[in-house]
Design a protein around this motif. Sequence first.
Motif: not given
Lengths: 349, 376
Positions: A255, B72-74, B85-86, B89, B101, B103, B105, B117
């Motif tokens: 990311k 999870i929300t990003g 999240g990243e 992970r 994961l 996310i 986003e 998603r």
Amino acid sequence: MKLGFPRALHYYDYYPFWAGFFQGLGIELVLSPPSNRAIMETGLKKAHTETCMPIKLLVGHIASLKDMDGVFLPRMVSVQEKTYLCPKMLGLPESVLSAVPEGMPVYSVTINQRLGAQKVYRALEGLAKELGKSRADVKKAYMTGQNWQKLFEEQRLAGKDFQAVIKALGQQSKGPEPVPVPGSGEPSAAGPSVVEQPVIKKDKPYIALLGHSYLVNEHFANHNLLKRLREKAYVRLIEEIGPEQAESQLSGLDKPLFWSHAQKIYGAGGVYADHPQVDGLIYLSCFGCGSDSMTQELVASRARVAHKPYMVLTIDEHTGEAGLITRIEAFLDMIERRISSESNLSAHG
Amino acid sequence: MKVTFPHMGNAWIVIQALFNALDIEVVVPPQNSKRALDLGTKLSPESACLPFKINLGNYLEAAEQGADTIIITGGIGPCRFGYYGELERRLLCEAGYPYELVILEPPDGSMLGLARRIKYLAGKKNSWGRIIRAIGFAYRKSVVLDQIEDRVHKARPLLQGLMDVEKLYDEARQRLAQAMTDRSMADVLRWFGEQADIGLLMEDQKERPLRVGITGEIYTILDPFTSLDAEKTLGQLGVEVDRSIYLSGWVGQHVFQGLAGGYKPMKMYPKLAKPYLNHVVGGHGAETVGAAVKFAREGMDGIIQIFPLTCMPEIVAASILPKVQADYNIPVMTLVVDEQTGRAGMETRLEAFVDLLERQRLQGGIREDVFSNAGK
């Protein structure tokens, strides 16, 4: 007209642009004095207790401005598309208004590259109008600012010392005179650049010092860290890694980092971590830095993969010189021992 | 695929409803606890904010129950939550938990992105129609949940000593978690209203309870473990609380991009904040200021801002709230929490604040400038 500009935070990255811009508008941009005990103490008193040291220092600098027609406090939201700067920078100037000396007008402009270069230019036109300048003036000022900033970044890329570059820009333009940093020496004392000379004769260890420029170059608050390190090692900074090189490191992330400064630090960190001539990485951070809390972990992981010695130095307004010196010495000792007694394989096997 | 998610107050009820409606196997992590916090802290960067550490603990505990996927929300910044999240992970992977994961986003964080998603998670079993209906149902459940929370806020000061409010609240949540239709959700609301008849209780009161607005970082104010039960403590001290953020309001604003308002909408906050803070700063920094203005205008007796140590947007808000305090002559207290924060410290501060508000009211309802250290 004299506008005050605090010698903190944005000064270390964007002052050349603003100095050039206001020079082009025919307005004098005057810096606050170099950081000192009084400025730090004022900052600690007036800033919110929870905020980070660079902001506290900024507050001290704002409060120290005297005899100005106003103070210039830009709201720098983004300098690169798809990225932001730190939330605390987005909160300027409102969050520091209480530090502005009584009766001093505040001038601001929102710089947000996420909206595109056109919108940024329009915002600058708005600022110029507020200052009684014409659109033709803005064009000239914008070009001057861009040129100065470009020159500044090129010089920094070539490894020239921050204060030396600022001074040279000032002399060239007959702009404001910055105070030279004691003992910073000539640019060549910094050592040869890794990029230009991949194979270097090693009489001293080669260290990459990562971190925000407003920490690395803030000699008062960091207890002259750069000079101390340069006495014992060649030190390279993140500004000396070009944008393309840094960017190539970012593809390793699943990311993208959405802070431009984090990208710069991580990108440079990656280049230095991979370079065989670099003996160690030091990440200079400050207590409470939100973006560093994420970036640090990513850089640590890169250093681990590259088997590169890595140390985080977290400073704040309470940091004592002795503790800082001890840590640097220990790190450099470890590196020297590693060079002389161990092979290139990590002791972890 | 066994999906888990981070705990945040009562949000689990809504998230569980969404996955149950789609027959997706979900693992609800154990409630936030010291164990979760300890596990998470060990793995987290030292300077990560508190919600990060707790969430990591949630995932570790959920892994013990076989969870292998996190939803999870990003975010795209500038608040660091977007990178949670990243980083989580990576840390979980390095620690031997190879979680996948998913996310949400932005711009995918819109309803369409969410639906996509979910489709990935829901697989072939679920049609688009079913997915949209499930999202709608989960949203409506979040509205009912917020209504229950709101009534609990009003009931706590009135029912002290008369009834075990917490037991009632627990039961309401259990019933809501089990409600699978709109009808049964309405039943829960009606049942709760009968058990704690606010209107009836108000008639017996000589004077209205003190009212305090809680504002600040979303996770901290929605999650009782993280806020060390600040809402409950205030209620037990005879205070009616209101919050700047409620789950359905947040979902309406961020997931449905403002198309739905939720029970208590957040839309007006940036406008109210404008004279004090004229730009977003990430997280809910501007909303915190806007909500404080709203609370002041509504005649709240006091405002409390709560956030985790080092939270950047909230620090900006905290620097600005003293001006709101001065302009509206309303006491504002800021509380910062981290993993070291003790319950006793929180309770002491809340008691002191309430004492102050009570004394202020006794002095004839004129708000004196009692906080001499505001903003200095």
